[in-house]
Design an enzyme around this catalytic site. Structure first.
Site, short mmCIF file in Angstrom:
data_model
loop_
_atom_site.label_atom_id
_atom_site.label_comp_id
_atom_site.label_asym_id
_atom_site.label_seq_id
_atom_site.Cartn_x
_atom_site.Cartn_y
_atom_site.Cartn_z
N GLU A 153 0.83 -1.34 0.21
CA GLU A 153 0.01 -0.08 0.04
C GLU A 153 1.03 1.17 -0.07
O GLU A 153 1.96 1.13 0.67
CB GLU A 153 -0.99 0.01 1.31
CG GLU A 153 -1.84 -1.32 1.44
CD GLU A 153 -2.80 -1.01 2.58
OE1 GLU A 153 -3.84 -0.53 2.57
OE2 GLU A 153 -2.46 -1.37 3.67
N HIS A 182 -6.15 -11.34 5.68
CA HIS A 182 -6.34 -11.28 4.20
C HIS A 182 -5.29 -12.07 3.63
O HIS A 182 -5.53 -12.72 2.74
CB HIS A 182 -5.98 -9.97 3.72
CG HIS A 182 -6.76 -8.60 4.16
ND1 HIS A 182 -8.12 -8.83 4.57
CD2 HIS A 182 -6.70 -7.42 4.50
CE1 HIS A 182 -8.59 -7.76 4.89
NE2 HIS A 182 -7.93 -6.84 4.91
C1 BG6 Z 1 -8.02 -3.45 5.76
C2 BG6 Z 1 -6.95 -3.06 6.73
O1 BG6 Z 1 -8.43 -4.68 6.22
O2 BG6 Z 1 -7.38 -3.58 4.57
C3 BG6 Z 1 -6.32 -1.70 6.13
O3 BG6 Z 1 -7.39 -2.68 7.95
C4 BG6 Z 1 -5.79 -1.81 4.75
O4 BG6 Z 1 -5.15 -1.18 6.91
C5 BG6 Z 1 -6.89 -2.31 3.75
O5 BG6 Z 1 -5.65 -0.53 4.34
C6 BG6 Z 1 -6.35 -2.71 2.53
O6 BG6 Z 1 -7.51 -2.84 1.75
P1 BG6 Z 1 -7.49 -2.80 0.16
O7 BG6 Z 1 -8.87 -3.26 -0.36
O8 BG6 Z 1 -7.42 -1.47 -0.18
O9 BG6 Z 1 -6.44 -3.54 -0.48
#
Ligand code: BG6
Length: 491
Positions: A216, A240
């Site tokens: 990210e 995840h």
């Molecule tokens: C969330 C986390 O579950 O997923 C966050 O708590 C993270 O910290 C986010 O930024 C990322 O999700 P995506 O869908 O943007 O990859």
């Protein structure tokens, strides 16, 4: 556009209705489903929170949230007005056993599907469910939705699951991991089990290793209060990343039935080799971003982002080497990595195949690259199979890596729905396939918890990495020690 099958009429109660998740994700997702005609027009969304707001005040906040989080070309003011007319607001401290629930109870229709969405902090899940139970609001057609993280460790996860389980059956409990709602993640099931060619290419005989990267560019944003107690291992890996790994590593399920799929995922979690305390230094790396630049913009470090404490030992980056102890995966390492403030937002799974056993081509014909199957979850969702092909022309025999490339958005020419859209509709339909079962959550904690404990017992701090880099150099060493490299630009 494929035909959309409407779900049953429902009442959805959202606890934590003024919070970030509701405004940023849930309301926009419900708006899209409403706009596309999947939500019957008489369904209701009952927003519950502690602030003193009227229906009109809430409607105003919801409209603002839609303006911020729905693409401009998709926001139709007339539809948004109709959507807001389905919203009601109830002021309620839902965790307080003495609170008056009559305003909420009054709005619920016993004949409808009833969804209780807990968009609150996990320590409130038990108390809120207890109150839902004592107020007699659970019907046969009710479901409860819990956001991750479920707990802080194995013991707290069990405690939450026990308290929720005293009120809702497991079949009524939907534990969200929004990664499972992403189109490309669901496509993993299609890739593996709707195509006959891959099964034979999905084991230790042919696969050298697997990499999963969830990178990210954002920092902790406004979520420092939560994040500083969680860290990347709890926030991203325990749920995840391990869920992605399960979908890659699991055996073919007997059917698509929710429990058959989840049985197979659970086996993967149980087959993870525990990382021993003496291996922590070689098999794991934790990092924390310092000041740097992301996408050419200077950004502060993690502690400055927290805007409070002078130091913190919370990790914003994790790299791990994991092993799945099964016949299929013996000696195939899974390198997992996630971090905030990395150079690019990219979530990608790379399956790297073994090198050629023998080459008939002259060494100077090519820079060899092993075959790789790259599954891109975001951005530009798609799949690529990287392979060696002959350069055209008579200029001598030269080979280069090229790719069979599917970009889903281009192929299907449609908007990719947000993960929450699919998951919310599955909840109403009562289909738990893409949700985590209790035993999965607990098995994931059981593997992660010793890492947390080992880190907590060590004197060293997470390694600092400049914002905008690919994490601490130790993460590069973790994979290079095995003669492999991270593939930021695989394929
Ligand atoms: C969330 C986390 O579950 O997923 C966050 O708590 C993270 O910290 C986010 O930024 C990322 O999700 P995506 O869908 O943007 O990859």
């Amino acid at each position: 556009m494929p035909k959309i099958i409407p779900v049953s009429t429902f009442d959805c109660v959202v606890f934590g209705a003024t919070g970030d998740l509701t405004l940023r994700k849930l309301l926009p997702a419900l708006y899209y489903r409403f706009r596309d005609g999947q939500i019957p027009g008489d369904s209701r969304i009952i927003a519950a929170a502690r602030s003193a707001l009227s229906d009109d005040d809430y409607c105003e906040r919801a409209t603002q949230a839609l303006h911020e989080h729905v693409a401009r070309e998709d926001l139709d003011p007339e539809v948004a007005n109709r959507f807001c007319s389905r919203l009601s607001y109830v002021r309620l401290d839902a965790a307080d056993p003495k609170a008056d629930w009559s305003g909420l109870a009054h709005l619920l229709d016993p004949a409808r599907v009833r969804v209780f969405y807990l968009a609150t902090s996990p320590d409130l899940y038990g108390p809120i469910c207890r109150n839902i139970g004592t107020k007699g609001l659970v019907t046969d057609n009710s479901r409860v939705v819990l956001e991750k993280p479920i707990g802080h460790d194995l013991a707290s996860a069990r405690e939450i699951n026990d308290s929720v389980g005293r009120v809702f059956d497991e079949a009524q409990t939907f534990r969200i991991d929004h990664y499972l709602g992403k189109e490309t993640v669901q496509n993993l099931l299609a890739l593996r089990f709707a195509n006959s060619i891959f099964e034979r290419l999905w084991n230790a005989d042919v696969i050298d290793h697997v990499q999963i990267t969830v990178a990210e560019t954002v920092g902790v944003e406004q979520r420092g209060g939560y994040y500083d107690h969680a860290g990347a291992l709890r926030d991203m890996v325990q749920n995840h990343i391990l869920q992605l790994m399960c979908l890659i590593a699991m055996e073919p399920p007997l059917s698509l039935d929710a429990d058959r799929v989840r049985d197979e995922k659970l086996k993967v979690l149980r087959a993870l080799r525990p990382i021993e305390p003496h291996e922590i230094g070689t098999l794991t790396v934790r990092g924390q971003y310092g000041p740097g630049a992301v996408e050419s913009q200077p950004v502060p470090g993690y502690v400055a982002d927290l805007d409070g404490p002078e130091s913190s030992a919370t990790e914003t980056f994790v790299a791990l080497k994991a092993e799945v102890r099964t016949w299929r995966w013996a000696n195939v390492p899974f390198y997992l990595r996630t971090g905030k403030r990395l150079p690019r937002k990219v979530s990608e799974i790379v399956i790297q195949y073994r090198a050629l056993p023998f080459s008939i081509f002259p060494a100077e014909a090519a820079e060899w690259q092993p075959n790789r199957l790259i599954i891109r979850l975001q951005p530009e969702e798609g799949m690529r199979l990287a392979m060696m092909t002959k350069d055209p022309g008579p200029g001598g025999l030269r080979l280069s890596p090229t790719a069979l490339d599917i970009r889903f958005e281009k192929t299907f020419g449609m908007r990719f729905p947000d993960a929450y859209e699919r998951l919310l509709m599955d909840i109403v339909r009562g289909n738990p396939t893409l949700f985590m079962r209790r035993d999965e959550v607990e098995a994931a904690w059981a593997w992660v918890e010793p890492l947390l404990q080992a880190w907590a017992g060590r004197p060293d701090h997470p390694r600092l990495y400049p914002a905008g880099s690919w994490g601490p150099t130790a993460a590069i060493a973790l994979i290079e020690r095995d003669g492999r490299t991270w593939l930021e630009d695989a394929g």
